[in-house]
Scaffold this motif. Sequence first.
Motif, mmCIF file in Angstrom:
data_model
loop_
_atom_site.group_PDB
_atom_site.id
_atom_site.type_symbol
_atom_site.label_atom_id
_atom_site.label_comp_id
_atom_site.label_asym_id
_atom_site.label_seq_id
_atom_site.Cartn_x
_atom_site.Cartn_y
_atom_site.Cartn_z
ATOM 1 N N ARG A 174 2.501 1.655 -3.469
ATOM 2 C CA ARG A 174 1.535 2.135 -4.464
ATOM 3 C C ARG A 174 1.299 3.635 -4.278
ATOM 4 O O ARG A 174 1.179 4.382 -5.255
ATOM 5 N N ALA A 175 1.258 4.062 -3.021
ATOM 6 C CA ALA A 175 1.059 5.498 -2.766
ATOM 7 C C ALA A 175 2.249 6.296 -3.305
ATOM 8 O O ALA A 175 2.065 7.352 -3.923
ATOM 9 N N ALA A 200 -2.856 11.919 -6.337
ATOM 10 C CA ALA A 200 -2.655 11.093 -5.144
ATOM 11 C C ALA A 200 -3.344 11.724 -3.938
ATOM 12 O O ALA A 200 -4.031 11.041 -3.174
ATOM 13 N N ALA A 201 -3.172 13.036 -3.796
ATOM 14 C CA ALA A 201 -3.799 13.734 -2.660
ATOM 15 C C ALA A 201 -5.315 13.610 -2.724
ATOM 16 O O ALA A 201 -5.982 13.444 -1.697
ATOM 17 N N ARG A 244 0.851 -1.204 0.000
ATOM 18 C CA ARG A 244 0.000 0.000 0.000
ATOM 19 C C ARG A 244 0.877 1.241 0.000
ATOM 20 O O ARG A 244 0.617 2.211 -0.708
ATOM 21 N N GLY A 284 -6.708 10.770 -0.950
ATOM 22 C CA GLY A 284 -6.512 10.706 0.499
ATOM 23 C C GLY A 284 -5.076 10.452 0.921
ATOM 24 O O GLY A 284 -4.809 10.225 2.098
ATOM 25 N N ILE A 285 -4.166 10.461 -0.034
ATOM 26 C CA ILE A 285 -2.758 10.196 0.306
ATOM 27 C C ILE A 285 -2.108 11.485 0.798
ATOM 28 O O ILE A 285 -2.190 12.517 0.116
ATOM 29 N N ASN A 286 -1.475 11.398 1.960
ATOM 30 C CA ASN A 286 -0.784 12.561 2.519
ATOM 31 C C ASN A 286 0.569 12.686 1.807
ATOM 32 O O ASN A 286 1.555 12.059 2.197
ATOM 33 N N ARG A 316 4.177 5.474 -5.801
ATOM 34 C CA ARG A 316 4.120 5.480 -7.270
ATOM 35 C C ARG A 316 3.009 6.387 -7.777
ATOM 36 O O ARG A 316 3.108 6.979 -8.849
ATOM 37 N N ALA A 317 1.944 6.484 -6.996
ATOM 38 C CA ALA A 317 0.870 7.407 -7.361
ATOM 39 C C ALA A 317 1.386 8.846 -7.312
ATOM 40 O O ALA A 317 1.118 9.651 -8.203
ATOM 41 N N TYR A 356 4.417 11.136 2.769
ATOM 42 C CA TYR A 356 4.984 10.023 1.996
ATOM 43 C C TYR A 356 6.305 10.406 1.329
ATOM 44 O O TYR A 356 7.226 9.590 1.241
#
Lengths: 236, 328
Positions: B194-195, B206-207, B191, B210-212, B197-198, B216
Motif C-alpha cells: 500500500r505504501a 505518501a511522505a 502495508r 509518514g512513509i519514508n 502504491r501511495a 520504499y
Amino acid sequence: MPSLIEVEGLSASYGHVAALKPVDLRVEEGEFVTVLGPNGAGKTTLLRAISRLVASQGRVSFKGQNISGLSTHRLAKLGIIMVQEGRGLFGEMTVYENLLLGAYNLGSEIEKVEGRFEQVFGLFPRLRERASQVAASMSGGEQQMLAVGRALMAGPKLLMLDEPSLGLAPKVAAEILDTLGELNRNGLGILLVEQKAPLALKLARRVYVLSSGSVRAELPANEIKSHHDLARYYFH
Amino acid sequence: MTSRDTIFTRLGRYGYFAVGGAIFFALLFAFVFVRGGYLLTVMQLAMIYGVFCIGLNFFMGYTGQASFGQNAFAALGGYGTAVLCVQFGWEPVFALIASMAIAGIASVIVGYPTLRLRGHYLAMATFALGLITYDISVQWTSVTQGYMGYSGIPPLGIGPFTIEDERMKLVCLMVILLFGLWVSGRLRNSRFGRALRAISTSELGAAALGINVARYKLAAFVIAALYASASGSLFAHVVGFISPEVFGLQMVVVTFTMLYVGGVGTVLGPAVGAIIASLLPEIVRSTGRFQDIAYALALIVMLIYVPKGLSALGGLGRSRVAEPGAGS
C-alpha cells in the motif's frame, strides 16, 4: 508551557519568487487557529513549509523541540499531519485502503488501528458505508471526509488543513467544519487555512491574516466582524 | 436459488474473466506441454521473462517509477550463476541464490544515489546502468568471455537431482513463476505494498502520512533487481548459454512490451503479458514477410483498446466498487 507548534522567521520561495517572507506563528495545545488571506497570499506555502513539503528556512518548534531539519515523514511520525488542498487522496485505492494508509505509523498494532477506524467511522458514518468503494469515485464532500478521516487515522497532535471547503456545497463544507470544531473541543490542535472567512471564524480562537507572503495581523477571531475588516488587513 | 445461480452470482463479470483466463492458460500450458518442440522453448522463455516482469512491475507498476536498466541485474544473475557453476563448480540452486544476493547488494549500492533522481532523469540514469553493464559484459572477457558468451552452464538442480527434460523444465519454471506471482500479490496488498502504491500516486502525499519515500523506492528497486537476477540465472540454467546480447537493449524493449500488454501495476499482468507477447510472434508467423508488421499492429490494437493491459479486461464495465476484502 511551550506552544504546540511555534514558527519563527519561516520563509520559502519558488525559484526566485519569495512565496513566504519570514513569518512568525504559533498554535497552543488544543487551540484552533485560522490563517486567512486572499489568493496567492502564501497560505498553502505556509502549511507546506511547516510540513517540509517545500524547502524552507527558519525555525519550527514542536512542544519546545526544534524540528526545523526534520523530513516530512518524520514530522508525520511526531503527529504533525496535513490535509492537502485537493485532498491528496489515493484515488485508485478504496476508502478502506486510504484509511489504512493514514494509520501507517501504527504498523501492526491492530487494536489501535481498529480503534481509530471506529473513531473515524463514528465521525463520518458514510465512510463505513463506502469502505470498499474506490476513493476517486466518491463525491467531493465524501472525498473531503475521507481526507480528514485519513488524517485522523494517523492520531494527529496537530492537524493542518488547507482549504477543506474548496469546491464543496456550503452545507457539506459546514458539516465538515463542524466536525473539526468537535475534534478541537476534544483537545486536538488545529491550524486551518481557509478563504471562506465566515465559516473559519466561527471555529477559530485566533486568526492570522496573511497577504503577499507576510503576516499582516494576528488577532482574536471575534475581533473580525465583517469582510470590510479583513479587506483592511489584506490591502494594508 | 440453485447452487449454479449462487456461483454465477458470486463470480460476477470479473469472476467469469478470472475463471475463463485460468482455464485458457491451463489449456494453453497443457497444449504446449503435450506438443513439445519449439513451442516448449517459447513458453519456457515466456516464463523466464514473466519472472523478470514481476520484478519490473514492483518498481514501475506498484511504485510508479521508471527504470530502463533492470536488464543490468538480469546480466548479474546470468553471469553470476554461470561463473559460480562453471568456474567454481557450485550447485546451480546455490549459484542462483548467491547471484540474487549479489544483485541485491549491487542494487542497493546503485539505487541509493540513483533514486534521488525523478521522472525522465531517473529513466535516463537507469538506462545508462543497463548500457554500462552491457559494455562490461562485452569488455571484461576474462570473466564474461565477451561476445563469445558463456556455454556449458548446467541445468537447474541440486546434488544428483537435475532437471534436464524440457517438459520438466517448463513445469519447474511455471512453479517458480506462480510463486513469484504469489509473493507479488501478497506484498501488493500488504502495508508495504500500500505504501508503494501511495508513492506511485503522490510521493509528497505518501511522505505526509509518514512513509519514508526514499527507503520504499529503494526497497522496490531491490526487489525488482532480485526478480531480474533470478530470471537471468534461470535463463542461464535453462538455455545453458548466455551472451551480452541476451541482456541487451532488446531485453528492455521486450519486457516493457510484455508489462504494458499484460497490465502494468496489476498482479497477474506481468505473467499474462509475458506469455501473450511471447506467443504472438508465433501466431503471426504465418503472415510471412509481414510478420513484424502484423506483430506491431496487434500490439498497437491491444494498447489502444486495452490500455490498462489484458489482465484488466475483466474490469471493463465493472462498477468502481472494489472486491470485498480487497486490501485487507
